[in-house]
Design an enzyme around this catalytic site. Structure first.
Site, PDB file in Angstrom:
ATOM      1  NE  ARG A 124      42.769  85.576 143.901  1.00  0.00           N
ATOM      2  CZ  ARG A 124      43.577  85.407 144.933  1.00  0.00           C
ATOM      3  NH1 ARG A 124      44.785  85.937 144.914  1.00  0.00           N
ATOM      4  NH2 ARG A 124      43.177  84.723 145.981  1.00  0.00           N
ATOM      5  CE  LYS A 146      32.484  85.340 122.474  1.00  0.00           C
ATOM      6  NZ  LYS A 146      31.384  84.533 121.938  1.00  0.00           N
ATOM      7  CD  GLU A 188      33.368  80.761 112.708  1.00  0.00           C
ATOM      8  OE1 GLU A 188      32.849  81.888 112.690  1.00  0.00           O
ATOM      9  OE2 GLU A 188      32.965  79.847 113.463  1.00  0.00           O
ATOM     10  CE  LYS A 230      36.240  87.374 117.687  1.00  0.00           C
ATOM     11  NZ  LYS A 230      36.199  85.967 118.018  1.00  0.00           N
ATOM     12  CD  GLU A 240      28.703  87.075 122.354  1.00  0.00           C
ATOM     13  OE1 GLU A 240      29.858  86.676 122.171  1.00  0.00           O
ATOM     14  OE2 GLU A 240      27.719  86.327 122.420  1.00  0.00           O
ATOM     15  NE  ARG A 244      33.351  88.954 121.012  1.00  0.00           N
ATOM     16  CZ  ARG A 244      34.448  88.759 121.712  1.00  0.00           C
ATOM     17  NH1 ARG A 244      34.831  89.645 122.603  1.00  0.00           N
ATOM     18  NH2 ARG A 244      35.190  87.687 121.521  1.00  0.00           N
ATOM     19  CG  ASN A 248      27.257  84.678 118.701  1.00  0.00           C
ATOM     20  OD1 ASN A 248      28.309  84.037 118.745  1.00  0.00           O
ATOM     21  ND2 ASN A 248      26.894  85.494 119.670  1.00  0.00           N
ATOM     22  CG  HIS A 251      27.972  80.850 115.834  1.00  0.00           C
ATOM     23  ND1 HIS A 251      28.234  81.459 114.627  1.00  0.00           N
ATOM     24  CD2 HIS A 251      29.190  80.503 116.339  1.00  0.00           C
ATOM     25  CE1 HIS A 251      29.542  81.482 114.417  1.00  0.00           C
ATOM     26  NE2 HIS A 251      30.139  80.911 115.433  1.00  0.00           N
ATOM     27  CG  HIS A 255      26.148  76.466 119.373  1.00  0.00           C
ATOM     28  ND1 HIS A 255      26.238  77.693 119.965  1.00  0.00           N
ATOM     29  CD2 HIS A 255      27.417  76.047 119.204  1.00  0.00           C
ATOM     30  CE1 HIS A 255      27.503  78.015 120.116  1.00  0.00           C
ATOM     31  NE2 HIS A 255      28.242  77.037 119.670  1.00  0.00           N
ATOM     32  CG  HIS A 269      32.456  75.634 115.854  1.00  0.00           C
ATOM     33  ND1 HIS A 269      31.303  75.830 116.598  1.00  0.00           N
ATOM     34  CD2 HIS A 269      32.935  76.866 115.575  1.00  0.00           C
ATOM     35  CE1 HIS A 269      31.111  77.133 116.756  1.00  0.00           C
ATOM     36  NE2 HIS A 269      32.091  77.783 116.152  1.00  0.00           N
TER      37      HIS A 269
HETATM   38  N1  LIG Z   1      37.108  81.728 121.687  1.00  0.00           N
HETATM   39  C1  LIG Z   1      36.367  81.985 120.629  1.00  0.00           C
HETATM   40  O1  LIG Z   1      35.995  83.138 120.366  1.00  0.00           O
HETATM   41  C2  LIG Z   1      35.996  80.865 119.718  1.00  0.00           C
HETATM   42  C3  LIG Z   1      35.423  81.129 118.464  1.00  0.00           C
HETATM   43  C4  LIG Z   1      35.152  80.064 117.606  1.00  0.00           C
HETATM   44  C5  LIG Z   1      35.443  78.766 118.003  1.00  0.00           C
HETATM   45  N2  LIG Z   1      35.981  78.545 119.243  1.00  0.00           N
HETATM   46  C6  LIG Z   1      36.331  77.180 119.661  1.00  0.00           C
HETATM   47  O2  LIG Z   1      37.358  76.710 118.814  1.00  0.00           O
HETATM   48  C7  LIG Z   1      37.327  75.273 118.824  1.00  0.00           C
HETATM   49  C8  LIG Z   1      37.516  74.773 117.427  1.00  0.00           C
HETATM   50  O3  LIG Z   1      38.753  75.223 116.953  1.00  0.00           O
HETATM   51  P1  LIG Z   1      39.470  74.550 115.701  1.00  0.00           P
HETATM   52  O4  LIG Z   1      38.489  74.410 114.614  1.00  0.00           O
HETATM   53  O5  LIG Z   1      40.710  75.286 115.475  1.00  0.00           O
HETATM   54  O6  LIG Z   1      39.692  73.063 116.211  1.00  0.00           O
HETATM   55  P2  LIG Z   1      40.936  72.280 116.869  1.00  0.00           P
HETATM   56  O7  LIG Z   1      41.711  73.127 117.766  1.00  0.00           O
HETATM   57  O8  LIG Z   1      40.341  71.029 117.429  1.00  0.00           O
HETATM   58  O9  LIG Z   1      41.824  71.919 115.607  1.00  0.00           O
HETATM   59  C9  LIG Z   1      41.293  71.077 114.612  1.00  0.00           C
HETATM   60  C10 LIG Z   1      42.201  69.894 114.302  1.00  0.00           C
HETATM   61  O10 LIG Z   1      43.291  70.342 113.509  1.00  0.00           O
HETATM   62  C11 LIG Z   1      44.533  69.957 114.090  1.00  0.00           C
HETATM   63  N3  LIG Z   1      45.459  71.011 113.716  1.00  0.00           N
HETATM   64  C12 LIG Z   1      45.540  72.255 114.220  1.00  0.00           C
HETATM   65  N4  LIG Z   1      46.420  72.987 113.533  1.00  0.00           N
HETATM   66  C13 LIG Z   1      46.929  72.173 112.581  1.00  0.00           C
HETATM   67  C14 LIG Z   1      47.874  72.356 111.545  1.00  0.00           C
HETATM   68  N5  LIG Z   1      48.424  73.544 111.301  1.00  0.00           N
HETATM   69  N6  LIG Z   1      48.167  71.292 110.757  1.00  0.00           N
HETATM   70  C15 LIG Z   1      47.560  70.097 110.940  1.00  0.00           C
HETATM   71  N7  LIG Z   1      46.656  69.870 111.897  1.00  0.00           N
HETATM   72  C16 LIG Z   1      46.336  70.909 112.697  1.00  0.00           C
HETATM   73  C17 LIG Z   1      44.249  69.815 115.554  1.00  0.00           C
HETATM   74  O11 LIG Z   1      45.156  68.948 116.177  1.00  0.00           O
HETATM   75  C18 LIG Z   1      42.833  69.241 115.530  1.00  0.00           C
HETATM   76  O12 LIG Z   1      42.894  67.850 115.311  1.00  0.00           O
HETATM   77  C19 LIG Z   1      36.029  74.881 119.446  1.00  0.00           C
HETATM   78  O13 LIG Z   1      36.265  74.391 120.736  1.00  0.00           O
HETATM   79  C20 LIG Z   1      35.229  76.179 119.510  1.00  0.00           C
HETATM   80  O14 LIG Z   1      34.355  76.223 120.610  1.00  0.00           O
HETATM   81  C21 LIG Z   1      36.275  79.560 120.081  1.00  0.00           C
END
Ligand SMILES: NC(=O)c1ccc[n+]([C@@H]2O[C@H](COP(=O)([O-])OP(=O)(O)OC[C@H]3O[C@@H](n4cnc5c(N)ncnc54)[C@H](O)[C@@H]3O)[C@@H](O)[C@H]2O)c1
Length: 379
Positions: A124, A146, A188, A230, A240, A244, A248, A251, A255, A269
């Site tokens: 939990r 999030k 971003e 942020k 949000e 907040r 987006n 976005h 999306h 993304h």
């Molecule tokens: N929680 C939130 O507020 C929020 C906000 C924006 C995006 N997201 C989510 O984040 C995700 C995307 O995140 P991302 O863009 O970091 O993608 P990711 O986590 O898939 O990483 C991108 C790629 O880079 C590789 N990688 C990561 N760090 C590395 C490094 N230092 N050196 C070499 N390779 C590396 C990973 O293995 C992967 O192949 C999505 O699922 C999206 O929905 C969440």
């Protein structure tokens, strides 16, 4: 070795610090000791990141006498699904955790969102630490609490708000990030300038190209500035309901493009967000809400850093149909009473929530953007 820069996310009892700097993985044990309740942690990472950075993190924990076990998952968005989530929580439980055992998310947004959601639900709710290794996760997903996994019905539809106890953003990890991923994260970064901080955008016009090329000091400054932006928004609107939503920006369009390209490597993304923000500026300009010169400035900046600005820059993408994009936009979580909510801009640095955009206006705009002639427009 210099002390990391520190920023506080003010959320009462759930407040926490974001540490930004160089060489932080190697010092992770000392940086985590004040906020973890046991001298033991479980690291969750993906195969790519583990190969490059796990040994440094482990050594950093060893140095502070923090015991650790690691769970390594495949890279990619599909890891953020039910199957991996179920296996992850079972694997963590098999290691015999207590309420005081923290999880450490070492990776990008995929690992951060998944590990955060596991922490939100295990026993939990247990503590977790974000150790983001992509630019996107350092400036966005690791801050704000999030957490989510994806459903067959869409991305991030199953999740929880669950704040980490600390965020450690080691700029050095960005040196191994593929350029395309770095640029996706840069979208971003520039978003914070677009929505609320024109001076930051002015700075990025000069710093952006160098930062993308690898300047570590500029990267640190940009991560700090983005996290501060942020953190300020999250502090006033954790769940949000108002301010907040500005985060987006781009976005809703983004999306829809991701949905049409199947949420895969065809369109990352951050690339989708970049395109979405450009569309938001051009729609704003077309509606007379924002000067056309500002929308043009956005396009010029994209060209200077290498961000995609046109829909035909998406590799292997077929032509988008406006009705399909609109259908996805109608399913967005921000839809209220059937009306599409868009974040639009009055100027660079002045975004606002627009709830009264006519469907017909949007359809005509998307028709022009998806027409073959749109690609001939100067960027
Ligand atoms: N929680 C939130 O507020 C929020 C906000 C924006 C995006 N997201 C989510 O984040 C995700 C995307 O995140 P991302 O863009 O970091 O993608 P990711 O986590 O898939 O990483 C991108 C790629 O880079 C590789 N990688 C990561 N760090 C590395 C490094 N230092 N050196 C070499 N390779 C590396 C990973 O293995 C992967 O192949 C999505 O699922 C999206 O929905 C969440």
């Amino acid at each position: 070795m210099s002390a990391p820069a520190s920023l506080r996310v003010e959320l009462g009892a759930r407040s926490y610090d974001i540490l930004v700097g160089s060489g932080l993985l190697a010092r992770a044990g000392g940086l985590l000791a004040p906020v973890i309740r046991q001298k033991r942690a479980i690291i969750v990472s993906d195969e790519n990141v583990a190969k490059l950075h796990l040994a440094t993190l482990r050594a950093g924990l060893d140095a502070a006498g923090i015991a650790h076990q690691s769970i390594i998952l495949p890279p990619g968005e599909s890891t953020k699904g039910f199957a991996h989530f179920a296996k992850l929580v079972e694997d963590i439980l098999a290691l015999g955790i207590e309420r005081g055992t923290p999880l450490i998310a070492l990776g990008g947004g995929v690992i951060g969102d998944l590990t955060g959601f596991a922490a939100a639900t295990l026993l939990r709710g247990i503590d977790y630490v974000q150790v983001p290794t992509t630019l996107l996760s350092q400036v966005d997903s690791s801050v704000g609490g999030k957490t989510a996994i994806d459903s067959a019905h869409g991305k991030n539809l199953i999740g929880a708000f669950h704040q980490p106890v600390r965020v450690i953003a080691d700029i050095d990890t960005l040196a191994t990030l593929p350029r395309r991923e770095l640029l996706a994260g840069y979208a971003e970064v520039v978003k914070y300038g677009f929505i609320r901080d024109r001076a930051f955008f002015d700075w990025l016009e000069t710093a952006g190209p160098k930062l993308v090329e690898g300047d570590a000091d500029l990267r640190r400054d940009a991560v700090l500035k983005s996290c501060a932006a942020k953190a300020a928004v999250v502090a006033v609107d954790e769940r949000e309901t108002g301010e907040r939503q500005l985060l987006n920006f781009g976005h809703t369009f983004g999306h829809a493009l991701e949905a049409e390209t199947g949420f895969c490597d065809t369109l990352l993304h951050g690339e989708a967000v970049a395109l979405g923000m450009r569309l938001a500026f051009d729609l704003s300009a077309q509606l007379g809400l924002c000067p056309a010169a500002s929308a043009a400035r956005v396009r010029r900046h994209y060209a200077a850093v290498g961000l995609p600005a046109r829909l035909d820059q998406i590799a292997n993408a077929r032509r988008f149909a406006p009705a399909d994009l609109l259908r996805h936009m109608s399913r967005d979580k921000k839809v209220r009473d059937g009306k599409i909510t868009l974040i639009l801009a009055r100027e660079i640095g002045d975004a606002f929530i627009a709830r009264d955009i006519e469907r017909g206006t949007l359809e005509a705009f998307l028709a022009a953007e998806t027409a073959p002639a749109a690609s001939a427009r100067p960027s």
